[in-house]
Design an enzyme around this catalytic site. Structure first.
Site, short mmCIF file in Angstrom:
data_model
loop_
_atom_site.label_atom_id
_atom_site.label_comp_id
_atom_site.label_asym_id
_atom_site.label_seq_id
_atom_site.Cartn_x
_atom_site.Cartn_y
_atom_site.Cartn_z
N ASN A 180 42.19 38.74 38.12
CA ASN A 180 42.40 39.39 39.53
C ASN A 180 41.64 38.93 40.61
OD1 ASN A 180 41.91 41.83 41.60
ND2 ASN A 180 43.38 42.54 40.25
N HIS B 178 50.13 50.03 58.07
CA HIS B 178 49.49 49.10 57.19
C HIS B 178 48.28 48.57 57.65
CE1 HIS B 178 49.38 45.79 53.98
NE2 HIS B 178 49.07 46.83 53.45
N GLU C 247 45.91 46.29 56.10
CA GLU C 247 45.22 45.36 55.09
C GLU C 247 43.84 44.87 55.59
OE1 GLU C 247 45.59 44.71 51.70
OE2 GLU C 247 43.82 43.61 51.93
N HIS D 102 44.75 51.30 48.74
CA HIS D 102 45.28 50.62 47.48
C HIS D 102 43.73 49.58 47.40
CE1 HIS D 102 49.60 50.91 47.11
NE2 HIS D 102 49.19 51.79 47.73
N GLU E 19 53.96 46.64 41.47
CA GLU E 19 53.70 45.20 42.01
C GLU E 19 53.55 44.23 40.86
OE1 GLU E 19 50.59 44.98 44.56
OE2 GLU E 19 48.97 45.53 43.25
#
Lengths: 709, 709
Positions: free
Chosen positions: A198, A418, A420, A488, A513
Site C-alpha cells: 500500500n 472532492h 484529495e 477516505h 477500487e
C-alpha cells in the site's frame, strides 16, 4: 464433566494471573453477561467477561496505561477508592441509520482508583450491555495531575482458546487489506503474505491485527473487538501473544514514538467487545454508537442521505485520468500555468462530460454527482511527501465551476466536492476554511476527502492522535458550513457519526477500487459488515456491472470478483447513508433491468432484520425504507455460494407486495461467469417463503414494494 | 617574506583539498573581493574567497548537498555544463529602514552542473558584492528530478586561522543565549557553560554555533557568516571542525531526522559571508536584504513603524501575572468557566490598568500599547506539550475588548495584539484566520506572536523547515489583513522583511527580558548589531530605567546590567521600526528628563552613519530621522566603558542645531551605579566635536535637533 474441567482450567488461569478473590461483578440488563473487575495481588486492575452460565468469554485481562513518566503509570500498585454501580436506559433516534430508533441500555460500574505511591487518581468505567462490554479510562485531573504522555496501553483481551479470526494485518496507516480467515495461532505464519503493498503502511508486529476484529470460538461464541468514540487519542490495533492467545491494545505512536498526550480531565475512547452466540447479533449491535455521545449539532436537517454517481470509476480503471495533462513533470500551485500545457485528452472531469453525468443522475433519480480530478495539481500529487500539493479551489481549465453549479441546480442534482489531500494535512488545514467556503458558494454540500500517502506533518501516522484530531476537526469545521464529510484513507470508524452525523461515511477498508487493482476476495462482502461496518457506514461504492476491467482499459487485466447480483445486494448488506452507483452510464445502459434495483433501493431505513449471517460465508439482510412500506433484501455469498430460504415474516400482515427478485443465473460464478442474472416478479405477503440460490461470490437482491390498492 | 610563507601554506592547503587549477574567478564591483569556483579532482564543487591583494578570507571549501537517496546527492562526480557571468546594479527603497535607499550591486557567477552518473541538474549561483559573498543551490527540476530529501548540507566556510568569535551555542530551537567571546579553538571548552537552560533547546555539537556569527581574524579581517532569504528550508547553524577551523552548515532536522524536502524548481536560501577590514562595514552592510526578493505586496502604506509601551515588564519581573487566577490547575478552552474562579489580584491586563497605559501612551506620543495576558489560558499554558492551549479570541472577564477598542481609538492610540502560541502551531494555524479577523474587527493592526516551549507538531524544531514555513505563512496571512507581525522565539531573521515588510521585527535573540531572568552580560548590546541584527530588526524592548528587579518584585533579585544611558542609546544602536519603551509608567515618572530622549527619538530613518564599532566593546551610530533634519546618536559600551570623540561631520552645512546629550554620570557603572546620568544641551553645527565617556555597560544618547530660524 467437560464443563467442570473447563472451570478448573479457568480457575488455574485465574490464580496464575494473580486474579483476586475480591472481584466486583455486574450483570447486563438481561443478565446474560457478567463483567468482573478485580485488582491483582500486586494492585494491577483486571477484568474478565463471562456469560451468566459461567462460560468465559474474556479470561482475566490486565487494564491500565503505562506512561513515559513511570511514576504516573497506571499499571500496578493501585487501590480502589470508590466504586459506583448504576443503570441506564434510553431510546434515541439517529439522524440516519438502519433503524428508526436505538435503545441504549446498560449497567455501569465506575471504579475509582489511586496510585498508592503518588495519589494520582484514575477511574475505569465499565458499561455492560446485553450485547457486549465497553470500558474506558478516565483521568479526572487535579492539582499537578493534568498531563500524561502514554508510553503504551496495557489493556488486554485474553481469549479462551485458539479462535477463528477474520483479520487484516495490524498497521498504523491503512486498513486496505484483504481479510484473512485463520486460527489465531496461524496469524504469524500468514502475516507477511497478508501484508500486501500500500502507498502508506506501517506494520508493528507479525501478530498484529486491526479492529474491528471478528472472532469465533470453537464453542460458537462470536466476539468482536474494537473501540468506540475515538477522540483525541491514537487509534488502536491489537497485538496477539499467540502463546496465551491474549491481545494487547497497540496504540499508534506519534512522530516521537509516544502513544498519546493526555490533558486531564480526559476520558480515553471505549474499548469494546460485542459478544453473542448468534452471529446476527453482532451485525445488529448498536453498542458502538451507544458508547458515543448524543448528536452535538443543534440542527441536522442539512444532513441528507445521498445516492450518487460519479466521475470516478473511469479513472480507477485507467480509462480516464485525474490529471489534465501528461506534460507537467511538476506542479507548483499558484505558479504553474495550465493555459499553456497540452491536455492529455483523457481528463474526465471536464464540463461536457460532467454534464453527461448530471443528465444521467437527473434521469435516474440520483441525488448527486461526485467529480474527482476537477482541481489543479494531479500531475504531481502523490508519493513524494509534497507539502503544497492542492489548493482545493482552483479548477482545471476545462472544468467550469459556475457553469456546472448552475447546470446541476437546473437539473435538481447536487455536485459532490472532492478534496484529495495526499495526506499533506498541514496544507489541507491551511486551505480548509477557504475550501469549505468555496463549496458553499458553489452549491456543494458534501465532500469526499482523501488521505493517500504518508502524512505531513512528517513522522505522523494515519491512525495517530494528531491525525485523529485532524479528521474530527475537518468534520466539525465542515458542520459550520453545513457540509457532510466522506473521508477516505483516514482511520477506522468508531461510532462518531452519532455525535457528528455529518460524518456521513468513510472508506477505512478495502473498497471496490481494489477490484480494479488486482481484485479482492470473492467473500470480501461477507466480512465487511462484521468488521469495518461495526464502526459506521462505508463508502464502498458498489454497483459495478462489468467485471473485466480490460473492457475499460486494455492495459488493466484486473477482474471484479463478484457477480452482478452480489453488487446489487451490497446496497442492502453494506449499510450506508451514502451509496454510489459506481459504474459508468454506458455500462448501466446495457443492464437497465438490473440497474432498476439500484434506482429503487433506499439509502435510509426505518427497520432492519438480520436474516442470516456467518462471517466469510454469507449475509442476508432485510431493511424497511425510511417512512415507507417498501422492503429491500440483500444477500451476499462467499466462495461456496449460498442457499437461502427466506421467510417474509417481517412484512405487514394483511398487505400484498410485489417482490422483484434479482438472482444469479444458473452457472453464475464470480470469476468465470459473473454477469448473468435473472429477474422475476412474484406476489408475496407476510410469511411467504422464497427459495434463493447465490453463486460463488454471488448474491441476490429483492425489492418488495407494497401493491397499490 | 611573511606573506610569501602565507601563500605557500595556502597553496599546500589548496592542493591537499583537491582544489583544481581550473578555477573560475569573479571580482566584486569595486574589485576588492574575489570569488573562485572550481571542481575538485573528484568532481566536488568548491569555492574560496579572497581580497584582491590575494589575502585569503575563506580557504577552499566544499559545496553541495547530500541526499537521503545517495544517487541524488550533489557531493562529487559532478561536471560543469555551463557558466554564466553577469552584473547587477539597482537602487531600491525599503518600506522602513536605516537608510532611504539601498544599492544592490553585485557580480554574479552562475555555474550549472550535472551529475555524471544520472544527469541530475543543479546550479550554484554566486553573488559577489563589495561587502561580501552570497551563494545558493538551485534545483531547476525536470522529468523525474523534482523531489529531493536532504540528508545534510556539505557547504563549508573554511577559516584561515583560529579567529576570535562572538558566538552562541548551536541550537535547533533557541537563540536566547549570552554571547561568548573566544578563539574558535576555545569553543569546545566553553560550550557546556554557554549552553544555559531554556524551555526549548536542542544542541547538536560541542562545537556548534549559531549564525549570524561574527568573526575577526588576527589580521583584522571581520567576517560575518549567515544566511539570507530563508524560505521553505531548514535554518542553519554552523558546526566547527576545530582541527581545520572549518565550519560546515548544519541544517535543522525534521521529526524524521531529515534536513529538508526539496520540490523543484527550488532555490535554497543564500549562504552569506559579509567581510571587511573595517568593522563598521559589517554593520552598514545591506547584503542580507539585497539577497532577498523585492517587496511582494502591492501596497505597503498600511505598514507603520511603531513606538510603543506595554503591559509586559510588570509580568516579566513577576510584579504582575499573565494569568487571571491561581485557582485553575488546568484550563480547557471552550469548557473552563472563568466567571466562577477567584481572580488572583495580580492580573495586569485588566481594562482599568490598560486604560492607564493608553493614557500614558497618548500623553507622551507613543503609537501603541501592547497587552499581554488578555486572553484566557495562561493558567496552564506551557511546558506540557499542550495542544489546544489558547484560542486567541476569548478575553479574560476583566478585559473588555470593545471598551478598550473604543477608548484607545478616542485617544489616538493603537493596541498591539498578543498571540502566544506555546509553540502549538497546529492549534495556532487552526485559529489563525479567525484570530486575525478578530484583530481587524477590534482595531489591532500589529501582533506580537510567541513560540515558547517545544513545537507541536511534536518532534519538529523551531528552526526546522515546517516551522520556517509556518512563520512565513503567518506573515503572509497577516498581510491579507494588513497586520504587521513581531514574532518571538521563532527563528533567526534573514532579510525576509525586504520581501514581506509587515514582518516588522522579531525577537530571535536574548532580549531585555533576560535582565529580569538573572541578567545579561554588560557588553550584550555591543554584540547584537553584529549578530542578531544582520538579519533584520529586533524587538529588544529597551528603555529599562530601574535596574534592581527586586524593586518590582521582592522575590526577584535579578539586575539589569546596563546604565540608563545604555538603555537610551539602544533606540539608535539597535535599529528597529518597532521600538518599545519597556519600563513602567511609574518608573518613567521618576526620570522624565531622561525619558524625553525616548519620546524624541525616531523609529524610521533616512540615513545612518556607523561612527565607530568593535564587537563586544563599543558601537556608536548616528541616524537621521525620516523626512526630517533631526539626528540621533547612540553609543553603547562593554565591560571597559568607552571614550568617543564624535565629529558631527554628517550635519548639514550652514545649519545650527541643539544637541541634548544624555551621558553616564561620573562613577556610573552597569552593576554598582547604573541609574546616574547627566543631561546637557550644547549648540552644534557640521564639524563640531564632542568628547564623550561611557561607563562600563554604559553609553550615551544625543538628540540633535535643528534650531528654528
Amino acid at each position: 464433566m467437560k464443563q467442570a474441567k473447563h472451570w478448573a482450567a479457568a480457575l488455574a488461569l485465574v490464580l496464575a494471573s494473580g486474579w483476586s478473590a475480591l472481584a466486583q461483578t455486574i450483570s447486563s440488563p438481561n443478565k446474560g453477561l457478567q463483567l468482573h473487575f478485580s485488582l491483582s495481588q500486586d494492585g494491577a486492575p483486571m477484568y474478565r467477561l463471562s456469560f451468566a452460565d459461567g462460560q468465559e468469554i474474556i479470561r482475566p485481562s490486565h487494564l491500565g496505561l503505562e506512561m513515559t513518566d513511570a511514576k504516573k503509570s497506571f499499571d500496578k500498585g493501585l487501590e480502589v477508592t470508590d466504586t459506583k454501580e448504576s443503570t441506564f436506559d434510553e431510546t434515541w433516534k439517529p439522524v440516519w441509520g438502519e433503524v428508526k430508533s436505538i435503545r441504549n441500555n446498560y449497567n455501569e460500574l465506575l471504579v475509582t482508583l489511586k496510585k498508592k505511591s503518588n495519589g494520582d487518581p484514575i477511574a475505569i468505567r465499565f458499561r455492560l450491555f446485553d450485547d457486549g462490554l465497553g470500558f474506558r479510562y478516565e483521568f479526572p485531573g487535579g492539582k499537578d495531575r493534568n498531563f500524561y504522555v502514554v508510553k503504551r496501553e496495557l489493556t488486554e483481551f485474553a481469549m479462551t482458546g485458539d479462535h477463528k479470526a477474520h483479520w487484516i494485518p495490524g498497521d498504523y496507516d491503512t486498513e486496505e487489506y484483504d481479510y484473512q480467515h485463520s486460527r489465531l495461532s496461524e496469524i504469524r505464519g500468514l502475516f507477511d503474505k497478508a501484508f500486501t503493498e500500500n502507498c502508506s503502511q506501517t506494520a508493528f508486529s507479525k501478530t498484529g491485527v486491526q479492529t474491528p476484529l471478528m472472532l469465533k470460538s470453537d464453542k460458537g461464541v462470536y466476539i468482536n473487538l474494537h473501540e468506540a468514540a475515538l477522540i483525541d487519542f491514537p487509534a488502536i490495533n491489537l497485538d496477539l501473544d499467540d502463546k496465551t492467545m491474549t491481545f494487547r491494545v497497540e496504540l499508534t505512536p506519534d512522530a516521537q514514538g509516544n502513544r498519546g498526550h493526555i490533558e486531564a480531565p480526559f476520558n480515553t475512547p471505549w474499548r469494546t467487545a460485542i459478544v453473542s452466540r448468534d452471529a446476527r447479533d453482532i451485525l445488529a449491535s448498536k453498542l458502538t454508537y451507544n458508547l458515543n455521545e448524543p448528536c452535538t449539532y443543534e440542527t441536522t436537517d442539512w444532513i441528507k442521505p445521498i445516492k450518487y454517481v460519479g466521475v470516478w470509476w473511469e479513472m480507477i480503471t485507467g480509462k480516464s485520468s485525474w490529471a489534465y495533462t501528461d506534460d507537467l513533470p511538476y506542479v507548483k500551485i499558484g505558479e504553474t500555468d495550465y493555459s499553456k500545457v497540452k491536455p492529455n485528452g483523457k481528463h474526465a472531469a471536464n464540463t461536457k462530460h460532467v454534464k453527461e453525468y448530471i443528465d444521467f443522475a437527473a434521469k435516474h433519480g440520483f441525488d448527486a454527482v461526485l467529480v474527482e480530478g476537477w482541481n489543479i495539481g494531479w500531475e504531481d500529487w502523490f508519493g513524494n511527501s509534497k507539502d503544497r500539493v492542492f489548493d482545493f479551489v482552483t479548477p482545471y481549465p476545462d472544468f467550469n465551476v459556475a457553469e456546472l453549479r448552475d447546470y446541476a441546480k437546473s437539473k435538481g442534482v447536487k455536485l459532490i466536492m472532492h478534496h484529495e489531500t495526499s495526506s499533506s494535512v498541514t496544507n489541507y488545514e491551511r486551505h480548509m476554511n477557504k475550501a469549505y467556503k468555496f463549496m458553499v458558494d458553489n452549491g456543494y454540500s458534501a465532500v469526499k476527502s482523501g488521505y493517500v500517502g504518508n502524512i505531513i506533518p512528517r513522522g505522523e501516522h494515519h491512525y495517530g492522535q494528531s491525525m485523529v484530531n485532524h479528521y474530527l476537526h475537518a468534520v466539525k469545521e465542515a458542520a459550520k458550513h453545513k457540509i457532510s464529510v466522506n473521508a477516505h484513507e483516514s482511520v477506522h470508524m468508531t461510532g462518531l457519526s452519532r455525535t457528528y452525523p455529518n460524518l456521513i461515511a468513510q472508506e477505512s477498508a478495502r473498497g471496490q477500487e481494489y477490484q480494479a487493482f488486482g481484485g479482492s476476495k470473492p467473500n470480501h462482502l461477507t466480512v465487511l459488515p462484521f468488521t469495518r461496518l461495526i464502526g459506521g457506514p462505508m463508502d464502498y461504492t458498489p454497483g459495478i456491472f462489468q467485471m473485466d476491467i480490460n473492457k475499460y482499459n486494455p492495459d488493466n487485466n484486473s477482474h471484479v470478483n463478484t457477480t452482478i447480483c452480489n453488487q446489487l445486494a451490497c446496497y442492502v448488506t453494506m449499510y450506508s447513508p451514502l451509496q454510489m452507483a459506481a459504474d459508468l452510464p454506458e455500462v448501466y445502459a446495457k443492464h437497465m433491468d438490473a440497474f432498476q434495483f439500484i434506482k429503487d433501493v433506499a439509502v435510509d431505513w426505518d427497520d432492519t432484520k438480520i436474516i442470516e449471517a456467518e462471517p466469510g460465508e454469507y449475509i442476508t439482510i432485510a431493511r424497511k425504507a425510511k417512512d415507507s412500506d417498501k422492503w429491500f433484501v440483500g444477500n451476499v455469498a462467499g466462495y461456496d455460494g449460498h442457499k437461502t430460504t427466506l421467510t417474509l415474516d417481517f412484512l405487514d400482515a394483511g398487505k400484498t407486495y410485489t417482490a422483484t427478485i434479482y438472482a444469479d443465473a444458473k452457472g453464475a460464478h464470480y470469476k468465470t461467469n459473473p454477469e448473468v442474472y435473472t429477474i422475476r416478479k412474484v406476489q408475496v405477503k407476510k410469511g411467504s417463503k422464497l427459495s434463493l440460490t447465490s453463486a460463488p461470490g454471488g448474491g441476490f437482491a429483492i425489492s418488495i414494494l407494497p401493491n397499490k390498492k
